[in-house]
Design an enzyme around this catalytic site. Structure first.
Site, mmCIF file in Angstrom:
data_model
loop_
_atom_site.group_PDB
_atom_site.id
_atom_site.type_symbol
_atom_site.label_atom_id
_atom_site.label_comp_id
_atom_site.label_asym_id
_atom_site.label_seq_id
_atom_site.Cartn_x
_atom_site.Cartn_y
_atom_site.Cartn_z
ATOM 1 N N TYR A 194 25.529 36.981 46.414
ATOM 2 C CA TYR A 194 24.545 35.910 46.381
ATOM 3 C C TYR A 194 23.823 35.856 47.735
ATOM 4 C CZ TYR A 194 22.624 31.237 46.314
ATOM 5 O OH TYR A 194 21.780 30.178 46.419
ATOM 6 N N ASP B 271 34.479 35.496 45.044
ATOM 7 C CA ASP B 271 33.480 34.676 44.348
ATOM 8 C C ASP B 271 33.456 35.157 42.903
ATOM 9 O OD1 ASP B 271 31.218 33.611 43.147
ATOM 10 O OD2 ASP B 271 30.007 33.653 44.970
HETATM 11 C C1 PLP Z 1 27.469 34.010 42.746
HETATM 12 C C2 PLP Z 1 27.027 32.765 43.462
HETATM 13 N N1 PLP Z 1 27.784 32.285 44.452
HETATM 14 C C3 PLP Z 1 27.431 31.162 45.123
HETATM 15 C C4 PLP Z 1 26.266 30.478 44.834
HETATM 16 C C5 PLP Z 1 25.905 29.234 45.593
HETATM 17 O O1 PLP Z 1 26.186 28.114 44.790
HETATM 18 P P1 PLP Z 1 25.384 26.724 44.861
HETATM 19 O O2 PLP Z 1 23.962 26.998 44.491
HETATM 20 O O3 PLP Z 1 26.136 25.865 43.890
HETATM 21 O O4 PLP Z 1 25.494 26.227 46.263
HETATM 22 C C6 PLP Z 1 25.449 30.939 43.807
HETATM 23 C C7 PLP Z 1 24.184 30.237 43.490
HETATM 24 O O5 PLP Z 1 23.285 30.775 42.880
HETATM 25 C C8 PLP Z 1 25.831 32.120 43.104
HETATM 26 O O6 PLP Z 1 25.067 32.628 42.113
#
Ligand code: PLP
Length: 379
Positions: free
Chosen positions: A102, A174
């Protein structure tokens, strides 16, 4: 540990009955403050809403059960959850992180975390030799995202857990895209699981939330919860309540979305205006064999590379009618996005790529709409 399967636990939100009213649906606790006993103690376990809240705890118990975790903690966003892991490490700690992940967290690691004194090495975590090279005896954290945005790169959780264990590093995964329905990273040897609960866990594009789950008690886990309390990063109780409601249909949503995405990926492979389909469920995907081992299905996310390059990709998104042209993923409505426009010049995302988050619509309708948009873009 419980004897019920994930789908059962989620459907009943652990089956907890409110002891006061006998309500089947868990109550929503909005109070920010709690009565202190006359002898100055807080025997209820609650004192103030920033460190803890009963509704948040209920939802955390469900997330912990789904991940086979010792404990879970909810945060105000996925970013708050991911950054809490790093901020709980001692200053100067060495971190190895996936190159494909991300983009906003990758930028945070390269920018803020480095400025705060952490040492970050980005590695191709789909390549075990590259992980071995990057991880040293001073590495405190290995942070992988699998499947990794937006190429759906697959990292081998069990093999990387072994590498991390060999040097005493913590492995955090993640698992936003896999969800606990498709992959259980803690069972594969990871120490921490992270979710942008904004995505599949909530599933309705109406809550921003993050979740961490820990395999076992540790000093790092206590530090993470302390970072949450000190930085004020807890999830609000109403969002936690909505998240719990969303979680009740998680298994059904993810199963249907995975089935639809597999069908859409297979069909699009044959489309005359598509140069490539990136989906771990397709046999030619470089991570397919590992995905087949560590995922029970291949998830609801795929990307397509549009013939004709960036302008044709953007024109395809412009001509779409049913898919929503929007960022994010994991909701009941299907989304389409030109990722390179979002991620900027440092991203490994090709300019001709469109990211597709498959929702719960009829896959034939979704395919038909993509077909007409691709044809319109190539006219
Ligand atoms: C794989 C992944 N990890 C982390 C995040 C970050 O999350 P948030 O937008 O809830 O802060 C996202 C957001 O798009 C994501 O797709």
């Amino acid at each position: 540990m419980t004897r019920w399967k994930a789908r059962t636990l989620a459907a009943q939100a652990l089956g907890t009955i409110d002891p006061t009213t006998r309500a089947v649906v868990p109550p929503l606790h909005m109070s920010t403050t709690f009565i202190r006993d006359p002898d100055n103690q807080y025997r209820s376990g609650y004192s103030y809403g920033r460190p803890d809240n009963a509704t948040v705890r209920q939802t955390e118990s469900l997330v912990a059960a789904l991940e086979n975790a010792h404990d879970a903690a909810l945060f105000g966003s996925g970013m708050a959850a991911a950054t809490a892991i790093v901020l709980a490490l001692p200053q100067g700690a060495h971190i190895v992180a996936s190159q494909v992940m991300y983009w906003a967290f990758r930028n945070w690691l390269a920018g803020d975390a480095t400025r705060f004194g952490y040492r970050v090495t980005f590695a191709d975590t789909t390549d075990l030799a590259a992980v071995r090279d990057a991880v040293g005896h001073d590495t405190a954290l290995v942070y992988i995202e699998t499947p990794g945005n937006p190429l759906w790169a697959i990292s081998d959780i069990a093999a990387i857990a072994e590498i991390a264990q060999g040097t005493g590093a913590t492995l955090a995964v993640d698992s936003t895209v896999a969800t606990p329905i498709l992959t259980q990273p803690l069972r594969l040897g990871a120490d921490l699981v992270m979710h942008s609960a904004t995505k599949y866990l909530n599933g309705h594009s109406d809550v921003i939330a993050g979740a961490l789950a820990a395999a076992r008690p540790s000093n790092l886990w206590e530090q993470i919860k302390s970072v949450r309390a000190r930085h004020g990063a807890i999830l609000g109780p109403f969002e936690a309540w909505l998240l719990q409601r969303g979680l009740r249909t998680l298994a059904m949503r993810v199963t249907t979305q995975s089935e639809s995405a597999t069908r859409i990926a297979e069909q699009l492979m044959m489309h005359p205006h598509i140069a490539g389909v990136l989906y771990p469920g397709l046999p030619h995907h470089p991570g397919h064999a590992i995905a087949a081992r560590q995922m029970s299905r291949y998830g609801g996310m795929l990307s397509i590379r549009v013939k004709g390059g960036e302008s044709c990709a953007i024109a395809t998104a412009a001509n779409i009618e049913l898919w929503k042209r929007a960022t994010s993923l994991g909701g009941v409505e299907s989304l389409i996005e030109h990722r390179a426009s979002v991620e900027g010049p440092d991203s490994p995302c090709p300019a001709d790529l469109l990211r597709l988050s498959v929702g719960l619509e009829d896959p034939d309708d979704l395919l038909g709409d993509l077909d007409q948009a691709l044809r319109a873009a190539h006219r």
